[in-house]
Design a protein around this motif. Sequence first.
Motif, PDB file in Angstrom:
ATOM      1  N   ARG A  28       0.834  -1.206   0.000  1.00 20.87           N
ATOM      2  CA  ARG A  28       0.000   0.000   0.000  1.00 20.87           C
ATOM      3  C   ARG A  28       0.866   1.253   0.000  1.00 20.87           C
ATOM      4  O   ARG A  28       0.632   2.181  -0.791  1.00 20.87           O
ATOM      5  CB  ARG A  28      -0.933  -0.015   1.207  1.00 20.87           C
ATOM      6  N   SER A  29       1.864   1.327   0.880  1.00 19.21           N
ATOM      7  CA  SER A  29       2.760   2.485   0.918  1.00 19.21           C
ATOM      8  C   SER A  29       3.490   2.647  -0.409  1.00 19.21           C
ATOM      9  O   SER A  29       3.709   3.777  -0.887  1.00 19.21           O
ATOM     10  CB  SER A  29       3.773   2.327   2.055  1.00 19.21           C
ATOM     11  N   TRP A  30       3.852   1.542  -0.990  1.00 23.75           N
ATOM     12  CA  TRP A  30       4.546   1.552  -2.284  1.00 23.75           C
ATOM     13  C   TRP A  30       3.683   2.209  -3.362  1.00 23.75           C
ATOM     14  O   TRP A  30       4.136   3.103  -4.082  1.00 23.75           O
ATOM     15  CB  TRP A  30       4.907   0.108  -2.625  1.00 23.75           C
ATOM     16  N   LEU A  49      -6.285   4.234 -12.180  1.00 31.01           N
ATOM     17  CA  LEU A  49      -6.186   2.838 -11.790  1.00 31.01           C
ATOM     18  C   LEU A  49      -5.581   2.700 -10.394  1.00 31.01           C
ATOM     19  O   LEU A  49      -6.122   1.981  -9.525  1.00 31.01           O
ATOM     20  CB  LEU A  49      -5.331   2.079 -12.810  1.00 31.01           C
ATOM     21  N   LEU A  50      -4.478   3.367 -10.131  1.00 30.24           N
ATOM     22  CA  LEU A  50      -3.815   3.241  -8.830  1.00 30.24           C
ATOM     23  C   LEU A  50      -4.686   3.805  -7.717  1.00 30.24           C
ATOM     24  O   LEU A  50      -4.742   3.237  -6.612  1.00 30.24           O
ATOM     25  CB  LEU A  50      -2.457   3.954  -8.870  1.00 30.24           C
ATOM     26  N   ARG A  51      -5.380   4.904  -7.977  1.00 30.37           N
ATOM     27  CA  ARG A  51      -6.283   5.442  -6.958  1.00 30.37           C
ATOM     28  C   ARG A  51      -7.403   4.453  -6.654  1.00 30.37           C
ATOM     29  O   ARG A  51      -7.791   4.266  -5.488  1.00 30.37           O
ATOM     30  CB  ARG A  51      -6.862   6.766  -7.442  1.00 30.37           C
ATOM     31  N   GLY A  52      -7.928   3.813  -7.696  1.00 32.54           N
ATOM     32  CA  GLY A  52      -8.979   2.820  -7.473  1.00 32.54           C
ATOM     33  C   GLY A  52      -8.478   1.634  -6.672  1.00 32.54           C
ATOM     34  O   GLY A  52      -9.173   1.129  -5.772  1.00 32.54           O
ATOM     35  N   MET A  53      -7.267   1.173  -6.965  1.00 35.39           N
ATOM     36  CA  MET A  53      -6.691   0.065  -6.214  1.00 35.39           C
ATOM     37  C   MET A  53      -6.454   0.449  -4.755  1.00 35.39           C
ATOM     38  O   MET A  53      -6.727  -0.330  -3.834  1.00 35.39           O
ATOM     39  CB  MET A  53      -5.375  -0.378  -6.857  1.00 35.39           C
ATOM     40  N   LEU A  54      -5.975   1.681  -4.519  1.00 37.18           N
ATOM     41  CA  LEU A  54      -5.688   2.116  -3.153  1.00 37.18           C
ATOM     42  C   LEU A  54      -6.960   2.303  -2.343  1.00 37.18           C
ATOM     43  O   LEU A  54      -6.960   2.091  -1.126  1.00 37.18           O
ATOM     44  CB  LEU A  54      -4.869   3.407  -3.183  1.00 37.18           C
ATOM     45  N   ALA A  74      -8.423  -1.199   3.967  1.00 40.28           N
ATOM     46  CA  ALA A  74      -8.608  -2.113   5.099  1.00 40.28           C
ATOM     47  C   ALA A  74      -7.525  -3.171   5.191  1.00 40.28           C
ATOM     48  O   ALA A  74      -7.592  -4.055   6.037  1.00 40.28           O
ATOM     49  CB  ALA A  74      -9.976  -2.802   4.993  1.00 40.28           C
ATOM     50  N   ASP A  75      -6.505  -3.056   4.349  1.00 43.89           N
ATOM     51  CA  ASP A  75      -5.449  -4.082   4.335  1.00 43.89           C
ATOM     52  C   ASP A  75      -4.582  -3.943   5.575  1.00 43.89           C
ATOM     53  O   ASP A  75      -3.920  -2.918   5.768  1.00 43.89           O
ATOM     54  CB  ASP A  75      -4.608  -3.931   3.073  1.00 43.89           C
ATOM     55  N   PRO A  76      -4.528  -4.941   6.450  1.00 46.21           N
ATOM     56  CA  PRO A  76      -3.733  -4.835   7.671  1.00 46.21           C
ATOM     57  C   PRO A  76      -2.252  -5.034   7.434  1.00 46.21           C
ATOM     58  O   PRO A  76      -1.455  -4.864   8.349  1.00 46.21           O
ATOM     59  CB  PRO A  76      -4.285  -5.968   8.547  1.00 46.21           C
ATOM     60  N   GLY A  77      -1.860  -5.381   6.234  1.00 49.80           N
ATOM     61  CA  GLY A  77      -0.450  -5.682   5.987  1.00 49.80           C
ATOM     62  C   GLY A  77       0.390  -4.467   5.677  1.00 49.80           C
ATOM     63  O   GLY A  77       1.563  -4.589   5.364  1.00 49.80           O
TER      64      GLY A  77
END
Length: 867
Positions: free
Chosen positions: A810-812, A853-858, A863-866
Motif C-alpha cells: 500500500r505504501s509503495w 487505476l492506482l487510486r482505485g486500487m488504493l 482495510a489491508d492490515p499488511g
Amino acid sequence: MTHSLNDRSGAVLLPGTAGQIEGCHNGLVPEPNHLLRALHRGEDPPEIVHARVLPEREAVVSPWPAWAHPSVVEAFQGLGVPEPYRHQVLAADAAHSAQAESLDDAVQCRSAGRAVSPARGHHVIIATGTASGKSLAYQLPTLDAIVRGSTDPGSSLHSREATVLYLAPTKALAADQLSALRALGIPHLRADTYDGDTEFAERSWIRDHSNFVLCNPDMLHAGVLPNHERWARFLRQLRYVIVDEAHGYRGVFGAHVSMILRRLRRICALHGSSPTFIGASATSADPQHSFAKLLGVEAPRVSAYSQDDSPHGSVTVLLWEPLLEDSLPQDDLAASTRGKGEATGLPEPSSPTAPLPSRGFGGAGENGAPRRRSALSEAAGMLTDLVAERIRTIAFIKSRRGAETMAGQAQDYLQDIDPSVAHRVCAYRSGYLPEERRELERQVRSGEMLGVASTPALELGIDVAGLDAVLVAGWPGTRASFFQQIGRAGRAGQESLAVFVASDDPLDTYLAHHPGDIFDTVVESTVFDPGNPYVLAPHLCSAAAERPIRPEELGLFGPGTEAVLETLVRDGYLRRRPTGWFWTHPESAADLVDIRSGGGHRLDIIEAETGGIIGTMESGQVHYQAHPGAIYVHQGKTWHVEELDEEGRAVVVSRAHPNFYTQARDVTEVSVLEIESTRAWGPVTLHRGMVRVRTQVVSFQRKAVMSNELIDEEPLDLEAQELVTRAVWWTIPQELMNSAGVAEPQVPGALHAAEHAAIGLLPLMATCDRWDIGGLSTALHVDTELPTIFVYDGYPGGAGFAERGFGVARSWLEATVEAILSCECDHGCPSCVQSPKCGNKNNPLSKQGAIDLLRGMLREATADPGN
C-alpha cells in the motif's frame, strides 16, 4: 543490543530560507558560497528545488582503553590520533570483551574434550557515517591481539599468536586498508592482501606467515575455504573477522556472502577457533538484526553502535532537478551543456532481464514526451566548472558507461575552457585491469586528479580526504548509499558541497520534491534472502566438499536446508550417508557458485588487432552491451563489438569512432509457477510467489549521439534466457477498472504506465535499484485470466525485493501515484511513467489511466492490515 545516543546530525534549511516552502525555487540559496558560485549558475539557480545544511559536528573523545597495548596506542598517536572518539572506544571495548569470552569458552571446551561450537560467541557492528573512524574501532582490538600474541607468548590461549581476517567487497578497499595498516609501522604486524590479483608465488607465504589477511568474499569462498587444511595455522589462531561495508551485502550478493560467512564459522569451529565478527557499516535502520542475519546468529548475540562522535565539516546539500529541455532557448541549452550531447551514458542492467535505457540529448523523449537535461550531462558540466576552479570533486553515477562518458565530456569541455587541467579528470569503475585501478586510486588520493567520475566503487571506505564537492548523478538506490557518497566530501573538516542531480526517473522526481524522504526518514534495512534455494544449494555443495555436513549442523544454514539437501541428493550432487551429506565429485564444488551475479560467468573483452585483454564483463550483461555491432566504452575510448563468443567467454572488439550509440531491445514473457501468499484488496488480489521470466534480446538500435534520433534497427539472433525468480503481482478485474474510470481502450496503457512507475518507486521501499527488478503488464494474462501487473526480482530464486514490496504494497503504491501526480508533464514522460528499459518502446502508455487505476486500487486497500 543496540547502543545509540542522541543524534546530533540533524538537517536544517540554508540560512535565509525560513518560511520558504519546500520545493519552491526562489530564495532557497540567497547567498551562494564559493563552491556554488563555481557552478556559474547565478545566485538563485531555478534548478534547485531544495537545500539543506548538514551542520558541523564537534568531536566527542574518550581515553584510550586500559587494555590496549602501549605500542598500538603509540602507533595511532604517531599518525595524529591523540585520543579516539567515544563511539570507537565503545565498539572496540565490546569486541575485545567478546573475544575474551570466546577464548575462555574455547579453553573450557578443550579442557572438557568438546569441540568448539560455531553457535557460540558474541559479535559487534559499528554503523556510523562516512569518515567517522570505523577503521580504528576494529583495528584497535585486532592489532592489540596480534601484538600481544607476538610479544607475550605463553601457554594461555589469550597470549598465543593471533590472526585477523579482513573482508571487503572490493579489491580497492582492501588495498586502501593495507596501506593504512602499514602506515602504522607496527613491527609485529604482517599484513597482506589475498585476492585474485595476488601473485601465486606470494600465496603460500601469506598462508604460512601473515597474521592480518585482507581478502574479499570471492577469494574466501573460492581460495580459502576449499583449501582450509592449508590454512590451518591461520584459522586455528583466528581471533577476529572484520566485515567491512556490511551494508553493501544486499540482494543476491548479500545472500551469497551470508552463506560464505556461515561456512567460515563452521570451518573455524573445526579448527578450534571461535572468532569475533566485527562489522563496519554505513548508517542503517537496524544494524543489529541485519548483521545477525548476515552471520546467521540470533540478534541478541550482536551489539550495535550507531552514534557518531566524529567531527565533520558542514555540508550544503542541494537537490537539483534539471530543467525541461524544451523550456530553454536553444542558445541557453547549448551553453548549459557546453555544446555536448550525451553519447553513451546508459545505465547498465544488473540482470539479463533489463535492456539498456535510452538516455539522449534531445528536446523530447520517446512518444514526443518532454525530457529533462540528462543527469549525466548536467553533472558533467558541474564537474567541469568545479575542476576549472581547482575544486577537488567526485561525481558518482551508477553505470560504468556513465562514468566513462561523464569523464570524457568533462575532459572535452575543459579542453575549451582550461586545457591545463583537462588531463586531471578521470573515470573510475570496475572492469579495469588491476594496475589501472591501483594507479587511478593513487592519483585520486594524492590530488593529482582534481575530478573523478566514478561508479559506486569509490563510495566505499577508501580514504580520499580533502574533497570539496560531491555530485550524485541519479539516485544511487538507497539512502545509505546517498549519505555514504555525499560523506566523501568534507572529510578534512572543511565546508563542502553535495549536489543530488535528479535523473529522468520516477523515483528521482519523487525524492527531489519530497526531501523529507531523504533527510527526515531513517535509512533502509538491508534486504537479502539467505534462504534462496538458488543460493543455498551450491553453498551446501561447497560446505560438503569442505567437510561432510552433519545432521546437527543443519540449523547453521537455515530452516530450508534439509529440503534443499534432499534435492541435491536426488539430482546426484551429494550422497547421503548415516553420518551426513558428502560431496563425491572430482570437480570443485566452489565453481558452482557465482556470488556476484547470481548465475553466469565473466567474459574477457579482447582487442582484435593485438589480442590484448582490455577489460571484463559479466555474462548477464553481454546480450545487452556486447552483442555483435554494439558500441562499448572503456576509459573514454569507443570500441565496436566484432564477435560475441559465449562458449569461449570472449568479446572481440576493434577501435571505432562512431557518431552513434547502440541500445538493445528485448521481449519478455512471465509465467506463474507457484503462488506463495495472497491478500485481498476488495476485488483486487495481491499475490506473491515464483514465476518464470523468459527474455530474448531480439534487436538493437543505432541512435545519433547529438540528437538521440533513431538511425536504424538491426535484428539479432541470440538465445532466449530464462529466469525463475520471485515476484509480486496484482490481478485487477474489469469491474475495478470501470469503477476507477479507466475506459476499456485505456486499459493496456494504464496498466503499462502503472507498472513502469511502480518499478521506479520500489527502491524507495527496499534496498534495490530499478535495474535489480523487472516487470510486465498485460490486459489479459494467460495464467491469471485477468489484467495483471507483475514486478519481479532480476535474480534466480529472488533477492527479497519483491517480497519486501508485497509487505509494504500500500505504501509503495501511494508513493507511486504521488510521483506520477507531481510530474508536470501532460501525457507521461521519463520522470513519471516512461521506463528507460521498456522493451515495447514505452507504447502504449496512459498517464491519467495509471493515476485513475492506482487510486482505485488504493481505495480498495484501505482495510489491508499488511501495510
